[in-house]
Design a protein around this motif. Structure first.
Motif, PDB file in Angstrom:
ATOM      1  N   ILE A  61       0.821  -1.212   0.000  1.00 23.75           N
ATOM      2  CA  ILE A  61       0.000   0.000   0.000  1.00 23.75           C
ATOM      3  C   ILE A  61       0.853   1.259   0.000  1.00 23.75           C
ATOM      4  N   GLY A  62       2.023   1.205   0.641  1.00 21.83           N
ATOM      5  CA  GLY A  62       2.906   2.368   0.633  1.00 21.83           C
ATOM      6  C   GLY A  62       3.370   2.718  -0.764  1.00 21.83           C
ATOM      7  N   ASP A  63       3.627   1.698  -1.591  1.00 18.87           N
ATOM      8  CA  ASP A  63       4.026   1.952  -2.974  1.00 18.87           C
ATOM      9  C   ASP A  63       2.884   2.581  -3.765  1.00 18.87           C
ATOM     10  N   ALA A  64       1.655   2.180  -3.431  1.00 17.82           N
ATOM     11  CA  ALA A  64       0.497   2.780  -4.101  1.00 17.82           C
ATOM     12  C   ALA A  64       0.388   4.265  -3.770  1.00 17.82           C
ATOM     13  N   VAL A  65       0.627   4.624  -2.505  1.00 17.38           N
ATOM     14  CA  VAL A  65       0.597   6.038  -2.115  1.00 17.38           C
ATOM     15  C   VAL A  65       1.704   6.809  -2.835  1.00 17.38           C
ATOM     16  N   LEU A  66       2.892   6.212  -2.929  1.00 15.65           N
ATOM     17  CA  LEU A  66       3.992   6.868  -3.624  1.00 15.65           C
ATOM     18  C   LEU A  66       3.675   7.081  -5.106  1.00 15.65           C
ATOM     19  N   SER A  67       2.839   6.224  -5.673  1.00 21.91           N
ATOM     20  CA  SER A  67       2.488   6.343  -7.088  1.00 21.91           C
ATOM     21  C   SER A  67       1.322   7.283  -7.326  1.00 21.91           C
ATOM     22  N   SER A  68       0.712   7.819  -6.268  1.00 22.31           N
ATOM     23  CA  SER A  68      -0.416   8.727  -6.462  1.00 22.31           C
ATOM     24  C   SER A  68       0.003   9.980  -7.235  1.00 22.31           C
ATOM     25  N   GLY A  69       1.229  10.451  -7.009  1.00 25.18           N
ATOM     26  CA  GLY A  69       1.730  11.584  -7.780  1.00 25.18           C
ATOM     27  C   GLY A  69       1.955  11.231  -9.239  1.00 25.18           C
ATOM     28  N   LEU A  70       2.402  10.002  -9.498  1.00 23.13           N
ATOM     29  CA  LEU A  70       2.585   9.555 -10.873  1.00 23.13           C
ATOM     30  C   LEU A  70       1.248   9.501 -11.602  1.00 23.13           C
ATOM     31  N   VAL A  71       0.205   9.062 -10.898  1.00 25.76           N
ATOM     32  CA  VAL A  71      -1.138   9.049 -11.484  1.00 25.76           C
ATOM     33  C   VAL A  71      -1.552  10.458 -11.893  1.00 25.76           C
ATOM     34  N   ARG A  72      -1.332  11.407 -10.998  1.00 31.16           N
ATOM     35  CA  ARG A  72      -1.691  12.788 -11.305  1.00 31.16           C
ATOM     36  C   ARG A  72      -0.864  13.316 -12.480  1.00 31.16           C
ATOM     37  N   ALA A  73       0.418  12.958 -12.534  1.00 32.65           N
ATOM     38  CA  ALA A  73       1.277  13.429 -13.616  1.00 32.65           C
ATOM     39  C   ALA A  73       0.843  12.850 -14.964  1.00 32.65           C
ATOM     40  N   LEU A  74       0.481  11.568 -14.985  1.00 35.05           N
ATOM     41  CA  LEU A  74       0.028  10.951 -16.237  1.00 35.05           C
ATOM     42  C   LEU A  74      -1.222  11.647 -16.765  1.00 35.05           C
ATOM     43  N   LYS A  75      -2.141  11.948 -15.855  1.00 37.91           N
ATOM     44  CA  LYS A  75      -3.370  12.611 -16.278  1.00 37.91           C
ATOM     45  C   LYS A  75      -3.100  14.069 -16.674  1.00 37.91           C
ATOM     46  N   HIS A  76      -2.073  14.656 -16.072  1.00 38.14           N
ATOM     47  CA  HIS A  76      -1.707  16.031 -16.420  1.00 38.14           C
ATOM     48  C   HIS A  76      -1.177  16.106 -17.853  1.00 38.14           C
ATOM     49  N   LEU A  83      10.320   7.620 -15.318  1.00 44.42           N
ATOM     50  CA  LEU A  83       9.436   6.922 -16.250  1.00 44.42           C
ATOM     51  C   LEU A  83       8.858   7.898 -17.270  1.00 44.42           C
ATOM     52  N   LEU A  84       8.488   9.073 -16.802  1.00 46.88           N
ATOM     53  CA  LEU A  84       7.944  10.087 -17.702  1.00 46.88           C
ATOM     54  C   LEU A  84       9.025  10.705 -18.576  1.00 46.88           C
ATOM     55  N   ARG A  85      10.223  10.855 -18.011  1.00 50.31           N
ATOM     56  CA  ARG A  85      11.321  11.412 -18.817  1.00 50.31           C
ATOM     57  C   ARG A  85      11.705  10.461 -19.946  1.00 50.31           C
ATOM     58  N   ALA A  86      11.539   9.160 -19.727  1.00 48.53           N
ATOM     59  CA  ALA A  86      11.808   8.197 -20.794  1.00 48.53           C
ATOM     60  C   ALA A  86      10.851   8.378 -21.965  1.00 48.53           C
ATOM     61  N   LEU A  87       9.707   9.008 -21.687  1.00 45.87           N
ATOM     62  CA  LEU A  87       8.730   9.291 -22.745  1.00 45.87           C
ATOM     63  C   LEU A  87       8.926  10.676 -23.346  1.00 45.87           C
ATOM     64  N   GLY A  88       9.977  11.379 -22.911  1.00 47.50           N
ATOM     65  CA  GLY A  88      10.243  12.707 -23.424  1.00 47.50           C
ATOM     66  C   GLY A  88       9.521  13.809 -22.681  1.00 47.50           C
ATOM     67  N   LEU A  89       8.998  13.519 -21.489  1.00 48.59           N
ATOM     68  CA  LEU A  89       8.283  14.504 -20.684  1.00 48.59           C
ATOM     69  C   LEU A  89       9.183  15.012 -19.570  1.00 48.59           C
ATOM     70  N   ASN A  90       8.816  16.135 -18.980  1.00 48.13           N
ATOM     71  CA  ASN A  90       9.632  16.730 -17.921  1.00 48.13           C
ATOM     72  C   ASN A  90       8.742  17.124 -16.744  1.00 48.13           C
ATOM     73  N   PRO A  91       8.379  16.181 -15.870  1.00 52.03           N
ATOM     74  CA  PRO A  91       7.498  16.500 -14.742  1.00 52.03           C
ATOM     75  C   PRO A  91       8.236  17.248 -13.641  1.00 52.03           C
ATOM     76  N   SER A  92       7.527  18.150 -12.979  1.00 51.17           N
ATOM     77  CA  SER A  92       8.107  18.870 -11.852  1.00 51.17           C
ATOM     78  C   SER A  92       8.030  18.011 -10.592  1.00 51.17           C
ATOM     79  N   GLU A  93       8.864  18.351  -9.611  1.00 45.41           N
ATOM     80  CA  GLU A  93       8.837  17.632  -8.340  1.00 45.41           C
ATOM     81  C   GLU A  93       7.493  17.815  -7.639  1.00 45.41           C
ATOM     82  N   GLU A  94       6.915  19.007  -7.764  1.00 49.14           N
ATOM     83  CA  GLU A  94       5.619  19.282  -7.149  1.00 49.14           C
ATOM     84  C   GLU A  94       4.535  18.381  -7.730  1.00 49.14           C
TER      85      GLU A  94
END
Length: 310
Positions: free
Chosen positions: A84-99, A215-226
């Motif tokens: 479950i901790g890994d799922a919480v850590l991935s919540s930001g990745l979910v938001r970034a993918l949708k962004h 993971l996103l940078r491998a797709l050519g994206l540049n997500p912010s830390e926020e």
């Protein structure tokens, strides 16, 4: 309603390594695989030797697939069946993918113990629950390998454009390929990199949250830390009152972590506990294993909370 405030702040710098990790910390940065045990490095080395020679030349990497992700009808599959901790850590990745891909449908393949985390996130359109995995091998549940094959065949009809594996292991890289994801991104440091169309850079000393940005940078994206910071929707006070009628809010802080890259220092825990107690009047409970007792004692010495529990 989505909260703009993260529920977790990322610690700056590298976390202190665990005992079993410190003995290979220097050599880890030079190795191709992240596994500590030599037998796993040898096994996946042999797998990749065969895979890269016999498989990679036949892999197609459609350049138009990433462009399709920005159009209506595209689908993304995120595989996260570990704790479950890994799922919480991935919540930001979910938001970034949708962004980055606001018109794409986002599906998550989760496990029974972490599915509720993804069901809370408004960016997730569908949560699939894989009942049997290698993280839960109780008797009578059947083979997790067979379950992996069944889910791959079941998800193939969804026609996913992008498949994402935040954990970075060969079984999940295979699942993304078997499920028919046209673009597959993950970490080759777990083996099976030849199944990926976009392997991401793996830094063993990088925080897990920031590592997901690779993971996103491998797709050519540049997500912010926020954007990558974990978050959950604001809690509902009515729900808490139903659980504990007549009492103030209670907050449970789990101090432990499976790896050093997921661990918070005691100072950050103390700041969090102090804020929870001061601004929310919360009763804070610290939980963890025997190895987390020193951290809990440091936190309790630093802050003053009512009725703490370890």
């Amino acid at each position: 309603m989505e909260s703009s405030e993260p529920i977790i702040r990322i610690c700056q710098g590298h976390p202190a390594p665990q005992k079993h990790w410190s003995r290979c910390r220097i050599a880890q940065s030079r190795r191709r695989y992240r596994y500590v045990r030599r037998r796993w490095r040898v096994l996946f080395g042999l797998l990749d030797a065969v895979g890269y020679l016999g498989w990679s030349p036949w892999q197609s990497q459609p350049p138009e697939a990433l462009a399709e992700l920005r159009r209506p009808g595209a689908k993304i599959l995120l595989v996260q069946t570990d704790r479950i901790g890994d799922a919480v850590l991935s919540s930001g990745l979910v938001r970034a993918l949708k962004h980055f891909f606001p018109q794409a449908c986002l599906h998550v393949l989760a496990a029974p113990w972490n599915a509720a985390v993804f069901e809370m996130l408004p960016q997730v359109d569908q949560v699939w629950v894989m009942r049997t995995s290698r993280f839960d091998r109780r008797e009578g549940q059947g083979s997790w390998v067979g379950e992996l094959l069944r889910w791959g065949a079941r998800l193939r009809c969804q026609r996913y454009t992008l498949g994402v594996d935040p954990r970075g292991e060969a079984p999940w890289a295979f699942l993304l390929w078997w499920a028919g994801c046209r673009v597959r991104v993950g970490f080759p440091a777990g083996g099976g990199g030849f199944w990926l169309t976009h392997p991401a850079r793996f830094d063993p000393q990088q925080h897990e949250v920031l590592r997901r940005g690779e993971l996103l940078r491998a797709l050519g994206l540049n997500p912010s830390e926020e954007l990558l910071r974990p978050w959950l929707p604001r809690p509902r006070p009515q729900f808490a009152q139903q659980l504990w009628p007549g009492q103030g809010p209670r907050v449970v802080c789990h101090l432990g972590a499976g790896t050093a890259a997921k661990r918070w220092p005691a100072q950050r825990w103390a700041q969090t506990v102090q804020l929870l107690h001061k601004h929310l009047g919360a009763q804070v409970h610290l939980v963890g294993g025997e190895e987390d007792v020193p951290v809990a004692q440091t936190v309790l010495k630093t802050v003053e909370v009512e009725a703490p529990a370890v």
